[in-house]
Design an enzyme around this catalytic site. Structure first.
Site, PDB file in Angstrom:
ATOM      1  N   GLY A   1     -20.153   7.559   2.118  1.00 18.29           N
ATOM      2  CA  GLY A   1     -19.169   7.921   1.112  1.00 18.29           C
ATOM      3  C   GLY A   1     -19.878   8.292  -0.179  1.00 18.29           C
TER       4      GLY A   1
ATOM      5  N   ALA B   1     -18.535   3.621  -3.229  1.00 19.85           N
ATOM      6  CA  ALA B   1     -19.949   3.948  -3.038  1.00 19.85           C
ATOM      7  C   ALA B   1     -20.662   4.007  -4.393  1.00 19.85           C
ATOM      8  CB  ALA B   1     -20.082   5.292  -2.322  1.00 19.85           C
ATOM      9  N   TRP B   2     -19.992   4.572  -5.377  1.00 17.60           N
ATOM     10  CA  TRP B   2     -20.567   4.690  -6.725  1.00 17.60           C
ATOM     11  C   TRP B   2     -20.874   3.316  -7.324  1.00 17.60           C
ATOM     12  CZ3 TRP B   2     -17.645   3.276 -11.233  1.00 17.60           C
ATOM     13  CH2 TRP B   2     -18.289   3.553 -12.439  1.00 17.60           C
TER      14      TRP B   2
ATOM     15  N   ASP C   1      -6.824   4.226  -4.846  1.00 16.55           N
ATOM     16  CA  ASP C   1      -7.503   4.089  -3.556  1.00 16.55           C
ATOM     17  C   ASP C   1      -8.129   5.468  -3.320  1.00 16.55           C
ATOM     18  OD1 ASP C   1      -7.534   1.959  -1.201  1.00 16.55           O
ATOM     19  OD2 ASP C   1      -7.370   3.894  -0.233  1.00 16.55           O
TER      20      ASP C   1
ATOM     21  N   GLY D   1     -17.496   8.154  -3.132  1.00 21.32           N
ATOM     22  CA  GLY D   1     -16.374   7.941  -4.055  1.00 21.32           C
ATOM     23  C   GLY D   1     -16.554   6.680  -4.876  1.00 21.32           C
ATOM     24  N   ASN D   2     -15.433   6.140  -5.317  1.00 18.87           N
ATOM     25  CA  ASN D   2     -15.473   5.038  -6.273  1.00 18.87           C
ATOM     26  C   ASN D   2     -16.248   3.818  -5.748  1.00 18.87           C
ATOM     27  OD1 ASN D   2     -13.750   2.317  -6.990  1.00 18.87           O
ATOM     28  ND2 ASN D   2     -14.189   3.578  -8.779  1.00 18.87           N
TER      29      ASN D   2
ATOM     30  N   LYS E   1       0.877  -1.178   0.000  1.00 18.30           N
ATOM     31  CA  LYS E   1       0.000   0.000   0.000  1.00 18.30           C
ATOM     32  C   LYS E   1       0.907   1.218   0.000  1.00 18.30           C
ATOM     33  CE  LYS E   1      -4.442   0.928   0.278  1.00 18.30           C
ATOM     34  NZ  LYS E   1      -5.622   0.133  -0.077  1.00 18.30           N
TER      35      LYS E   1
HETATM   36  N1  GLU Z   1      -7.205   0.110  -3.179  1.00 19.02           N
HETATM   37  C1  GLU Z   1      -7.955  -1.052  -3.505  1.00 19.02           C
HETATM   38  C2  GLU Z   1      -7.955  -2.012  -2.334  1.00 19.02           C
HETATM   39  O1  GLU Z   1      -7.909  -1.575  -1.207  1.00 19.02           O
HETATM   40  C3  GLU Z   1      -7.493  -1.676  -4.812  1.00 19.02           C
HETATM   41  C4  GLU Z   1      -6.090  -2.181  -4.824  1.00 19.02           C
HETATM   42  C5  GLU Z   1      -5.623  -2.686  -6.177  1.00 19.02           C
HETATM   43  O2  GLU Z   1      -6.390  -2.758  -7.101  1.00 19.02           O
HETATM   44  O3  GLU Z   1      -4.423  -3.031  -6.254  1.00 19.02           O
HETATM   45  O4  GLU Z   1      -8.031  -3.203  -2.442  1.00 19.02           O
END
Ligand code: GLU
Length: 448
Positions: free
Chosen positions: A239, A244-245, A167, A241-242, A127
């Site tokens: 939310g 929630a959408w 993210d 964002g992505n 991350k």
């Molecule tokens: N940020 C998203 C998650 O928490 C996607 C991570 C990704 O696609 O590598 O899983």
């Protein structure tokens, strides 16, 4: 070998990682399910295995200097926590948000181990991100920031090494800017080093929708295991964002009614349901970089509750899709009182440990993000496969695979989380199910 004690282990984690409160919280949540399991399974009863799993393989911290539109120098922090590569290349998103620091990224990278393990795909965990706040920034400033961020990050990523994605605060636009800079710096035009790319340049169909769709497929699997379905249900979503959408889009398509959305400024209550062009408007709101939900209420005549969270409304299903610790014991009390059928996490760790305990006590199924929001990273995994074979799969193919993965994750949670009375503790199931795969890989590879 002697029994492992939860308190000894947690104390050692706190001692070694002082001040990392959110990381402690996520380790406590995972360890409280896996330590009793480990004590019953000699193969895993090894203190070093647990110590190893909580230690990032690498944590990179770098400076991100950039100039705003007025020509002023701005300095942000950039990070990439490469947590575990036992199952494949480090994989996980980049978050641009003021709450980002080493603590929150270690928590997210740690959660990602179990999430990625549950998908059954060959994905390690990582991350990254920055304390850069996209709120109020112009597109030019966002591009400048992304370019400077990538000047450092490109040294550490690659299609078989570490594959970041989006993210919070990092969507298709930001991935575009990051990818453009990556390919200039590395002369690598193949694109396998990032996922969430645009469809026209190496992205996968359905990747933008995948996290939210996956959450709803998971919800439906949970309900159908109880001879019920999402159709006709009122859904409280937080939310906008992505996640929630995508969740709103799929829930509505399956005949449910999404009656709330929220932002840092409060929540909106829309008893008619968020549907049609209201769903498209969520994208517009996000793109505006204001990070507020109130304009939705003005535009559609919905009720706006400033500085409140949606968990006080009467609904059947809660899908928290905003951010960590957005649902606490007070909220849990309302949800239990209002007899919700389930709480399905769309965000990563939106429920506090206290709230989760209350749901389990009241026997309201609660599912952790590492299980129910794994659809995003799963389709990222499918994007990596498509990039490496230079082929593009169809909408139907991706959708079918996504559904299958979410159903399998649901079944894994059920397998490891079912108590004698039939109640399923999904957190326990996800933790143990995710743990078994990663632990086997680590043991087989010589305790990496
Ligand atoms: N940020 C998203 C998650 O928490 C996607 C991570 C990704 O696609 O590598 O899983």
């Amino acid at each position: 070998m002697k029994e492992l004690k939860l308190s000894d282990f947690l104390n050692s984690v706190i001692e070694k990682n002082p001040c990392e409160k959110i990381f402690h919280q996520s380790v406590a949540e995972v360890a409280s399910s896996i330590i009793p399991f480990i004590n019953n399974h000699a193969r895993y009863r090894n203190y070093k295995l647990l110590q190893s799993i909580v230690e990032p393989e690498r944590a990179i911290l770098f400076k991100v200097p950039w100039k705003d539109d007025l020509g002023r120098l701005q300095i942000n922090k950039g990070y990439r926590v490469e947590m575990s590569s036992a199952l494949g290349p480090y994989k996980g998103g980049l978050r641009f948000h003021p709450s980002v620091n080493l603590d929150s990224l270690k928590f997210l990278a740690f959660e990602q181990i179990f999430k990625n393990s549950l998908t059954s795909l060959p994905l390690g965990s990582g991350k990254g991100g920055s304390d850069f706040d996209p709120k109020g920034k112009t597109e030019n400033e966002i591009m400048k920031f992304c370019q400077s961020f990538m000047i450092e990050l490109h040294r550490y990523i690659g299609s078989s090494i570490d594959v970041p994605a989006g993210d919070i605060g990092v969507g298709g636009r930001e991935i575009g800017f990051l990818f453009g800079q990556y390919s200039r710096l590395t002369k690598n035009k193949k694109g396998g080093a990032l996922t969430g790319k645009g469809f026209g340049w190496g992205g996968s169909i359905l990747r933008p929708e995948a996290t939210g769709y996956g959450v709803v497929y998971f919800t439906d699997a949970l309900l159908s295991a109880r001879n019920n379905s999402i159709q006709g249900k009122r859904v409280a979503v937080s939310g906008f964002g992505n996640v929630a959408w995508g969740a709103t889009k799929k829930a509505t398509e399956l005949g449910a009614k999404v009656i709330t959305l929220s932002g840092p400024d409060g929540y909106v209550y829309d008893p008619d349901g968020v549907q049609g062009d209201k769903i498209d408007y969520m994208l517009e709101l996000r793109q505006s970089n204001e990070d507020i939900i109130q304009p939705y209420a003005k535009k559609y005549g919905a009720k706006f509750y400033p500085n409140k969270r949606p968990w006080e409304v009467k609904a059947d299903i809660a899908i928290p899709c905003a951010i960590q610790n957005e649902m606490d014991e007070n909220d849990a009390k309302n949800i239990i009182q209002n007899k919700y059928l389930c709480v399905v996490e769309g965000a990563n760790m939106p429920c506090t440990l206290g709230a989760i305990k209350m749901f389990n006590k009241a026997k309201i199924p609660h599912t952790p993000g590492k299980a129910s929001n794994a659809g995003g990273v799963s389709v990222s995994g499918l994007e990596m496969v498509q990039n490496s074979i230079h082929l593009r799969w169809t909408h139907e193919e991706i959708d079918q695979r996504l559904k299958l993965i979410m159903n399998n994750i649901h079944d894994t949670c059920e397998k490891y989380g079912k108590a004698n009375d039939g109640y399923i503790d999904y957190t326990k199931g996800a933790n143990i199910g995710g743990f078994v795969r990663i632990a086997d890989a680590m043991i087989q590879q010589g305790l990496v």
